[in-house]
Design an enzyme around this catalytic site. Structure first.
Site, PDB file in Angstrom:
ATOM      1  N   ASP A 220      -0.801 -18.173   1.394  1.00 52.33           N
ATOM      2  CA  ASP A 220      -1.870 -19.062   0.953  1.00 52.33           C
ATOM      3  C   ASP A 220      -2.099 -20.178   1.963  1.00 52.33           C
ATOM      4  O   ASP A 220      -3.247 -20.545   2.257  1.00 52.33           O
ATOM      5  CB  ASP A 220      -1.581 -19.623  -0.444  1.00 52.33           C
ATOM      6  CG  ASP A 220      -0.115 -19.934  -0.686  1.00 52.33           C
ATOM      7  OD1 ASP A 220       0.716 -19.691   0.199  1.00 52.33           O
ATOM      8  OD2 ASP A 220       0.205 -20.411  -1.794  1.00 52.33           O
TER       9      ASP A 220
ATOM     10  N   ASP B  24      -9.773  -9.802   7.359  1.00 53.54           N
ATOM     11  CA  ASP B  24     -11.155  -9.862   6.896  1.00 53.54           C
ATOM     12  C   ASP B  24     -11.662 -11.304   6.893  1.00 53.54           C
ATOM     13  O   ASP B  24     -12.813 -11.577   7.269  1.00 53.54           O
ATOM     14  CB  ASP B  24     -11.264  -9.276   5.484  1.00 53.54           C
ATOM     15  CG  ASP B  24     -11.229  -7.754   5.480  1.00 53.54           C
ATOM     16  OD1 ASP B  24     -11.077  -7.160   6.563  1.00 53.54           O
ATOM     17  OD2 ASP B  24     -11.351  -7.162   4.395  1.00 53.54           O
TER      18      ASP B  24
ATOM     19  N   ASP C 137      -4.400  -7.345   5.655  1.00 50.98           N
ATOM     20  CA  ASP C 137      -5.717  -6.803   5.333  1.00 50.98           C
ATOM     21  C   ASP C 137      -6.663  -7.922   4.926  1.00 50.98           C
ATOM     22  O   ASP C 137      -7.784  -8.057   5.434  1.00 50.98           O
ATOM     23  CB  ASP C 137      -5.577  -5.764   4.227  1.00 50.98           C
ATOM     24  CG  ASP C 137      -6.857  -4.979   3.975  1.00 50.98           C
ATOM     25  OD1 ASP C 137      -7.763  -5.029   4.824  1.00 50.98           O
ATOM     26  OD2 ASP C 137      -6.936  -4.294   2.944  1.00 50.98           O
TER      27      ASP C 137
ATOM     28  N   LYS D  12       5.513 -14.478   1.630  1.00 57.13           N
ATOM     29  CA  LYS D  12       5.369 -15.043   0.284  1.00 57.13           C
ATOM     30  C   LYS D  12       6.723 -14.924  -0.406  1.00 57.13           C
ATOM     31  O   LYS D  12       6.839 -14.578  -1.581  1.00 57.13           O
ATOM     32  CB  LYS D  12       4.284 -14.297  -0.503  1.00 57.13           C
ATOM     33  CG  LYS D  12       3.840 -15.023  -1.779  1.00 57.13           C
ATOM     34  CD  LYS D  12       3.282 -16.419  -1.530  1.00 57.13           C
ATOM     35  CE  LYS D  12       2.818 -17.061  -2.830  1.00 57.13           C
ATOM     36  NZ  LYS D  12       2.439 -18.478  -2.647  1.00 57.13           N
TER      37      LYS D  12
ATOM     38  N   TYR E  60       0.824  -1.200   0.000  1.00 61.14           N
ATOM     39  CA  TYR E  60       0.000   0.000   0.000  1.00 61.14           C
ATOM     40  C   TYR E  60       0.869   1.266   0.000  1.00 61.14           C
ATOM     41  O   TYR E  60       0.429   2.318   0.432  1.00 61.14           O
ATOM     42  CB  TYR E  60      -0.908   0.029   1.234  1.00 61.14           C
ATOM     43  CG  TYR E  60      -2.106  -0.892   1.185  1.00 61.14           C
ATOM     44  CD1 TYR E  60      -2.036  -2.146   0.584  1.00 61.14           C
ATOM     45  CD2 TYR E  60      -3.307  -0.524   1.769  1.00 61.14           C
ATOM     46  CE1 TYR E  60      -3.122  -2.994   0.565  1.00 61.14           C
ATOM     47  CE2 TYR E  60      -4.409  -1.367   1.753  1.00 61.14           C
ATOM     48  CZ  TYR E  60      -4.311  -2.609   1.158  1.00 61.14           C
ATOM     49  OH  TYR E  60      -5.395  -3.446   1.132  1.00 61.14           O
TER      50      TYR E  60
END
Length: 380
Positions: free
Chosen positions: A243, A271, A267, A210, A157
């Site tokens: 993942d 959620d 983020d 990752k 971001y």
């Protein structure tokens, strides 16, 4: 009674030995943000009224958001940050409306405040509340309670990049969006997460990565984590690809305690965690400037929900939980815990909005939380 804060407190953290008067900026922004900010304010005001003068709150409301954009062409005024820079905290609703492109509304208000005030630690608890049947199998019968720590200042971001060659024929424009990982930014959020893990009984920290695909930024992230981990031998650690962590949230959530992840990964995962607990309407968060150079900002995780805006059925518990995090940050740990107990008693008694299977209105739930505030701070 002494109550431990949920966040690692820096040396400059406020104390509550003397009466405190707080000036808090309220920014409802868009959609259901107006309803849920009003709900959180009611709960805080009820606690302040019952405190016997232990603390008081003055609210300064700002009408920034998509309606402001319709009038002025921007989400907040040019000197918006200066207007709230001296506030003790910011209580935020939700941003986004169909009349304004999402990237304009987000970068023009929420991210402008987060990045401008260096609110680099985003804390998102995942809590399974009594009386709510989660979609996660057997979730109500397992001891599930974890916290996602989100790097909130850089990563995916960062806003680095751009679009070019728009004049080429046949749609040959291209764009570049760069994720920025600095050693400084990575270390401060990872160290924060270790400090938070040290305050919890299990003392476990899961790092999301990752680095198998992102061989530069996320390898630096991994290297910093390993270096900082040497300073916390009491904390059990693990490294999980994002993942695989998404699968773990669903299949083995009892193995989670504190989870630290990059801006984008945290983020998405937070959620997912709140959805597994029953609804995004339950999710609270804190955007912290831990050094307290600037005000921190507290907001529910859900969006502005245009489909239910104005109907009076928005779930206020995410915002009320965010108010609890705000009071905790301001040094009122016992009052913060009182709000959390009241939330749990409200859901236990089945006062629920439609998103979690009930028929209660926003006002019904807010009134129930206030009724169930068990603490009378004046007696502390």
């Amino acid at each position: 009674m002494q109550t431990t804060s949920r966040f690692p407190a820096p040396p400059s953290a406020p104390t509550t030995e003397a009466p405190r008067a707080f000036d808090i900026a309220a920014i409802p922004a868009d959609g259901i943000g107006h309803d849920v900010v009003a709900a959180g304010r009611e709960v805080v005001d009820a606690l302040a009224k019952a405190s016997g003068g232990r603390f008081s709150v003055t609210w300064s409301e700002f009408d920034w958001g998509s309606e402001y954009h319709a009038r002025h062409g921007v989400m907040m005024p040019e000197d918006g940050r200066e207007q709230v820079a001296q506030k003790d905290a910011i209580f935020f609703g939700a941003v986004g409306w169909p009349t304004v492109p999402d990237h304009v509304s987000l970068w023009g208000l929420r991210l402008a405040l987060c990045q401008g005030f260096d609110q680099w630690a985003n804390i998102r608890p995942v809590q399974f509340l009594p009386g709510i049947t989660p979609p996660l199998r057997d979730g109500e019968r397992r001891d599930l309670d974890w916290i996602v720590v989100r790097e909130n200042s850089e990563g995916e971001y960062s806003g680095f990049g751009g679009r070019n060659f728009a004049g080429r024929p046949d749609h040959q424009e291209f764009s570049v969006q760069s994720a920025v990982f600095s050693e400084y930014g990575s270390e401060r959020i990872i160290r924060f997460a270790f400090e938070l893990a040290m305050t919890r009984p299990r003392r476990k920290l899961s790092k999301v990565t990752k680095s198998n695909a992102q061989q530069h930024g996320m390898v630096l992230w991994d290297d910093v984590f390993d270096r900082v981990a040497a300073d916390y031998p009491e904390v059990t650690t693990e490294s999980v690809l994002v993942d695989a962590m998404a699968a773990k949230f669903v299949l083995k959530p009892e193995d989670l305690d504190v989870v630290v992840a990059s801006n984008l990964h945290a983020d998405v995962l937070s959620d997912l965690g709140s959805a597994l607990a029953g609804s995004l309407g339950l999710a609270s968060s804190a955007n912290l400037n831990p050094e307290r150079r600037f005000p921190s900002m507290f907001e529910p995780v859900h969006g502005s929900a245009p489909d239910i805006a104005g109907k009076g059925i928005a779930n206020p518990l995410g915002a009320i939980g965010s108010a609890s995090l705000m009071l905790d940050h301001l040094g009122l740990a016992e009052e913060a815990r009182a709000i959390q107990r009241a939330i749990e008693e409200t859901t236990r008694r089945g006062v629920l909005t439609p998103d979690v299977g009930g028929t209660a209105t926003t006002k019904d739930v807010t009134a129930a939380v206030i009724d169930h505030l068990a603490l009378v701070p004046a007696a502390v």
